[in-house]
Design a protein around this motif. Sequence first.
Motif, PDB file in Angstrom:
ATOM      1  N   SER A 153       0.830  -1.206   0.000  1.00 56.42           N
ATOM      2  CA  SER A 153       0.000   0.000   0.000  1.00 56.42           C
ATOM      3  C   SER A 153       0.861   1.252   0.000  1.00 56.42           C
ATOM      4  O   SER A 153       1.814   1.358   0.778  1.00 56.42           O
ATOM      5  CB  SER A 153      -0.905  -0.008   1.242  1.00 56.42           C
ATOM      6  OG  SER A 153      -1.558   1.230   1.411  1.00 56.42           O
ATOM      7  N   VAL A 154       0.507   2.204  -0.877  1.00 56.23           N
ATOM      8  CA  VAL A 154       1.160   3.508  -0.924  1.00 56.23           C
ATOM      9  C   VAL A 154       0.064   4.570  -0.982  1.00 56.23           C
ATOM     10  O   VAL A 154      -0.746   4.584  -1.909  1.00 56.23           O
ATOM     11  CB  VAL A 154       2.074   3.662  -2.158  1.00 56.23           C
ATOM     12  CG1 VAL A 154       2.826   4.994  -2.093  1.00 56.23           C
ATOM     13  CG2 VAL A 154       3.033   2.494  -2.279  1.00 56.23           C
ATOM     14  N   ASP A 155       0.028   5.447   0.035  1.00 54.18           N
ATOM     15  CA  ASP A 155      -0.972   6.510   0.099  1.00 54.18           C
ATOM     16  C   ASP A 155      -0.278   7.866   0.087  1.00 54.18           C
ATOM     17  O   ASP A 155       0.741   8.061   0.762  1.00 54.18           O
ATOM     18  CB  ASP A 155      -1.821   6.393   1.372  1.00 54.18           C
ATOM     19  CG  ASP A 155      -2.616   5.099   1.420  1.00 54.18           C
ATOM     20  OD1 ASP A 155      -3.244   4.755   0.401  1.00 54.18           O
ATOM     21  OD2 ASP A 155      -2.594   4.439   2.471  1.00 54.18           O
ATOM     22  N   TYR A 156      -0.848   8.809  -0.659  1.00 57.27           N
ATOM     23  CA  TYR A 156      -0.324  10.163  -0.741  1.00 57.27           C
ATOM     24  C   TYR A 156      -1.376  11.138  -0.229  1.00 57.27           C
ATOM     25  O   TYR A 156      -2.480  11.221  -0.784  1.00 57.27           O
ATOM     26  CB  TYR A 156       0.028  10.524  -2.182  1.00 57.27           C
ATOM     27  CG  TYR A 156       1.094   9.647  -2.804  1.00 57.27           C
ATOM     28  CD1 TYR A 156       2.450   9.890  -2.574  1.00 57.27           C
ATOM     29  CD2 TYR A 156       0.748   8.583  -3.637  1.00 57.27           C
ATOM     30  CE1 TYR A 156       3.432   9.100  -3.154  1.00 57.27           C
ATOM     31  CE2 TYR A 156       1.728   7.790  -4.223  1.00 57.27           C
ATOM     32  CZ  TYR A 156       3.064   8.050  -3.973  1.00 57.27           C
ATOM     33  OH  TYR A 156       4.031   7.263  -4.550  1.00 57.27           O
ATOM     34  N   LEU A 157      -1.057  11.883   0.843  1.00 55.16           N
ATOM     35  CA  LEU A 157      -1.963  12.857   1.444  1.00 55.16           C
ATOM     36  C   LEU A 157      -1.331  14.241   1.379  1.00 55.16           C
ATOM     37  O   LEU A 157      -0.175  14.417   1.801  1.00 55.16           O
ATOM     38  CB  LEU A 157      -2.241  12.516   2.916  1.00 55.16           C
ATOM     39  CG  LEU A 157      -2.694  11.096   3.257  1.00 55.16           C
ATOM     40  CD1 LEU A 157      -2.854  10.956   4.771  1.00 55.16           C
ATOM     41  CD2 LEU A 157      -3.998  10.775   2.567  1.00 55.16           C
ATOM     42  N   PRO A 158      -2.047  15.250   0.889  1.00 55.05           N
ATOM     43  CA  PRO A 158      -1.498  16.609   0.932  1.00 55.05           C
ATOM     44  C   PRO A 158      -1.179  17.013   2.371  1.00 55.05           C
ATOM     45  O   PRO A 158      -2.009  16.842   3.272  1.00 55.05           O
ATOM     46  CB  PRO A 158      -2.640  17.466   0.360  1.00 55.05           C
ATOM     47  CG  PRO A 158      -3.441  16.521  -0.478  1.00 55.05           C
ATOM     48  CD  PRO A 158      -3.364  15.197   0.223  1.00 55.05           C
ATOM     49  N   LYS A 159       0.010  17.526   2.595  1.00 55.65           N
ATOM     50  CA  LYS A 159       0.402  17.909   3.953  1.00 55.65           C
ATOM     51  C   LYS A 159      -0.531  18.980   4.521  1.00 55.65           C
ATOM     52  O   LYS A 159      -0.748  19.050   5.739  1.00 55.65           O
ATOM     53  CB  LYS A 159       1.848  18.408   3.951  1.00 55.65           C
ATOM     54  CG  LYS A 159       2.395  18.675   5.352  1.00 55.65           C
ATOM     55  CD  LYS A 159       3.849  19.149   5.308  1.00 55.65           C
ATOM     56  CE  LYS A 159       4.366  19.449   6.698  1.00 55.65           C
ATOM     57  NZ  LYS A 159       5.766  19.951   6.676  1.00 55.65           N
ATOM     58  N   ALA A 160      -1.115  19.788   3.648  1.00 53.70           N
ATOM     59  CA  ALA A 160      -2.007  20.860   4.096  1.00 53.70           C
ATOM     60  C   ALA A 160      -3.218  20.333   4.846  1.00 53.70           C
ATOM     61  O   ALA A 160      -3.824  21.059   5.647  1.00 53.70           O
ATOM     62  CB  ALA A 160      -2.461  21.692   2.896  1.00 53.70           C
ATOM     63  N   LEU A 235      -2.186   3.847  -4.118  1.00 54.99           N
ATOM     64  CA  LEU A 235      -1.763   2.723  -4.963  1.00 54.99           C
ATOM     65  C   LEU A 235      -1.789   1.463  -4.099  1.00 54.99           C
ATOM     66  O   LEU A 235      -1.071   1.391  -3.098  1.00 54.99           O
ATOM     67  CB  LEU A 235      -0.358   2.952  -5.512  1.00 54.99           C
ATOM     68  CG  LEU A 235      -0.118   4.237  -6.306  1.00 54.99           C
ATOM     69  CD1 LEU A 235       1.358   4.345  -6.693  1.00 54.99           C
ATOM     70  CD2 LEU A 235      -0.997   4.292  -7.534  1.00 54.99           C
ATOM     71  N   SER A 236      -2.612   0.509  -4.482  1.00 54.45           N
ATOM     72  CA  SER A 236      -2.727  -0.738  -3.716  1.00 54.45           C
ATOM     73  C   SER A 236      -2.429  -1.907  -4.640  1.00 54.45           C
ATOM     74  O   SER A 236      -3.123  -2.114  -5.639  1.00 54.45           O
ATOM     75  CB  SER A 236      -4.138  -0.893  -3.130  1.00 54.45           C
ATOM     76  OG  SER A 236      -4.467   0.196  -2.292  1.00 54.45           O
ATOM     77  N   TYR A 237      -1.389  -2.678  -4.286  1.00 48.99           N
ATOM     78  CA  TYR A 237      -0.984  -3.844  -5.075  1.00 48.99           C
ATOM     79  C   TYR A 237      -1.486  -5.100  -4.369  1.00 48.99           C
ATOM     80  O   TYR A 237      -1.046  -5.414  -3.263  1.00 48.99           O
ATOM     81  CB  TYR A 237       0.541  -3.901  -5.192  1.00 48.99           C
ATOM     82  CG  TYR A 237       1.178  -2.738  -5.919  1.00 48.99           C
ATOM     83  CD1 TYR A 237       1.567  -2.853  -7.248  1.00 48.99           C
ATOM     84  CD2 TYR A 237       1.418  -1.536  -5.260  1.00 48.99           C
ATOM     85  CE1 TYR A 237       2.177  -1.786  -7.910  1.00 48.99           C
ATOM     86  CE2 TYR A 237       2.024  -0.470  -5.914  1.00 48.99           C
ATOM     87  CZ  TYR A 237       2.398  -0.603  -7.234  1.00 48.99           C
ATOM     88  OH  TYR A 237       3.003   0.439  -7.886  1.00 48.99           O
ATOM     89  N   TYR A 238      -2.395  -5.816  -5.001  1.00 53.96           N
ATOM     90  CA  TYR A 238      -3.003  -7.006  -4.406  1.00 53.96           C
ATOM     91  C   TYR A 238      -2.433  -8.272  -5.049  1.00 53.96           C
ATOM     92  O   TYR A 238      -2.342  -8.370  -6.276  1.00 53.96           O
ATOM     93  CB  TYR A 238      -4.521  -7.008  -4.618  1.00 53.96           C
ATOM     94  CG  TYR A 238      -5.265  -5.917  -3.890  1.00 53.96           C
ATOM     95  CD1 TYR A 238      -5.867  -6.154  -2.653  1.00 53.96           C
ATOM     96  CD2 TYR A 238      -5.389  -4.646  -4.448  1.00 53.96           C
ATOM     97  CE1 TYR A 238      -6.572  -5.162  -1.993  1.00 53.96           C
ATOM     98  CE2 TYR A 238      -6.089  -3.640  -3.785  1.00 53.96           C
ATOM     99  CZ  TYR A 238      -6.667  -3.902  -2.558  1.00 53.96           C
ATOM    100  OH  TYR A 238      -7.358  -2.913  -1.906  1.00 53.96           O
ATOM    101  N   THR A 239      -2.096  -9.242  -4.218  1.00 50.97           N
ATOM    102  CA  THR A 239      -1.642 -10.538  -4.742  1.00 50.97           C
ATOM    103  C   THR A 239      -2.852 -11.411  -5.067  1.00 50.97           C
ATOM    104  O   THR A 239      -4.008 -11.039  -4.809  1.00 50.97           O
ATOM    105  CB  THR A 239      -0.764 -11.266  -3.713  1.00 50.97           C
ATOM    106  OG1 THR A 239      -1.594 -11.698  -2.614  1.00 50.97           O
ATOM    107  CG2 THR A 239       0.343 -10.369  -3.192  1.00 50.97           C
ATOM    108  N   ASN A 240      -2.582 -12.604  -5.578  1.00 54.77           N
ATOM    109  CA  ASN A 240      -3.684 -13.510  -5.930  1.00 54.77           C
ATOM    110  C   ASN A 240      -4.281 -14.207  -4.710  1.00 54.77           C
ATOM    111  O   ASN A 240      -5.044 -15.163  -4.853  1.00 54.77           O
ATOM    112  CB  ASN A 240      -3.227 -14.538  -6.972  1.00 54.77           C
ATOM    113  CG  ASN A 240      -2.084 -15.405  -6.483  1.00 54.77           C
ATOM    114  OD1 ASN A 240      -1.740 -15.397  -5.301  1.00 54.77           O
ATOM    115  ND2 ASN A 240      -1.470 -16.157  -7.397  1.00 54.77           N
ATOM    116  N   PHE A 241      -3.953 -13.728  -3.512  1.00 52.41           N
ATOM    117  CA  PHE A 241      -4.645 -14.183  -2.305  1.00 52.41           C
ATOM    118  C   PHE A 241      -6.133 -13.868  -2.394  1.00 52.41           C
ATOM    119  O   PHE A 241      -6.964 -14.578  -1.844  1.00 52.41           O
ATOM    120  CB  PHE A 241      -4.018 -13.475  -1.093  1.00 52.41           C
ATOM    121  CG  PHE A 241      -4.722 -13.713   0.214  1.00 52.41           C
ATOM    122  CD1 PHE A 241      -4.409 -14.827   0.998  1.00 52.41           C
ATOM    123  CD2 PHE A 241      -5.679 -12.820   0.686  1.00 52.41           C
ATOM    124  CE1 PHE A 241      -5.048 -15.043   2.212  1.00 52.41           C
ATOM    125  CE2 PHE A 241      -6.316 -13.025   1.898  1.00 52.41           C
ATOM    126  CZ  PHE A 241      -6.001 -14.144   2.661  1.00 52.41           C
TER     127      PHE A 241
END
Length: 251
Positions: A153-160, A235-241
Amino acid sequence: MKDSALASSSRLGGAVISDRVVASLLEELRTGRYARCDRLPAEVDLAAELGVSRTVIRDALSEMERAGYVERVRGIGTVVNRSVLNLRSRLDQKLEYYPLIRSFGSYPHADGIQVYPIRAGEELAHNLEIEPGDEVICIKKRILADTTPVIWSVDYLPKALFNGRDYTRIDLTGSIFDILERECHQQISSNVAHLKASCGDEAIRSAMRLAPGEAMLLLDEVCFNRLCKPVMRSLSYYTNFFDFSILRKLL
């Protein structure tokens, strides 16, 4: 059904009441008194059972119909779609990592958490409707089901969004939706997601213990608050689980 709990929630406003009615009806449809029913009682009867108004019942049933759990057919009533009711991982609904993993009977937890500031490039600035060069907080973590890595998991939040607060003193390890509500007073109401097959870079592949040639499902999302303003790119990378489903309503 927990009638007293529903009745006592009436002080919290119509939206909260109808949300709780939806949750209670779904529980009853899955494991309770309506578990073997192919249709729900009439609106007037549901209102009497739950101690709420017909307007609340109508709003709840409309929400359930939009989600595909039921169809309201004139002259027949509220018909239950049990195939949709039994789906547990729908890409067309809000996906929260931990409840999703629990639905597969596994224990969810995160490790390898990284939190650091970056400057927004052109693409990220466009996604978040901020200026290129504005500061953004990046949160990376690996999500496991028991001992198996299943999501990067990768999350981007504006610092503001943090209104000048020191984000390093805030617990950013939990649900990103909870963090946005608790720390930034932002409630996610919708998102636009792009689905792609991705092999990931070498760092991600190593962290996720992928076999040679194994790909992941990448959900590249921009999330919006109730004022239709973007507040996060994820951005969420999911495996075949996982075994995902999408409901497509044609009417």
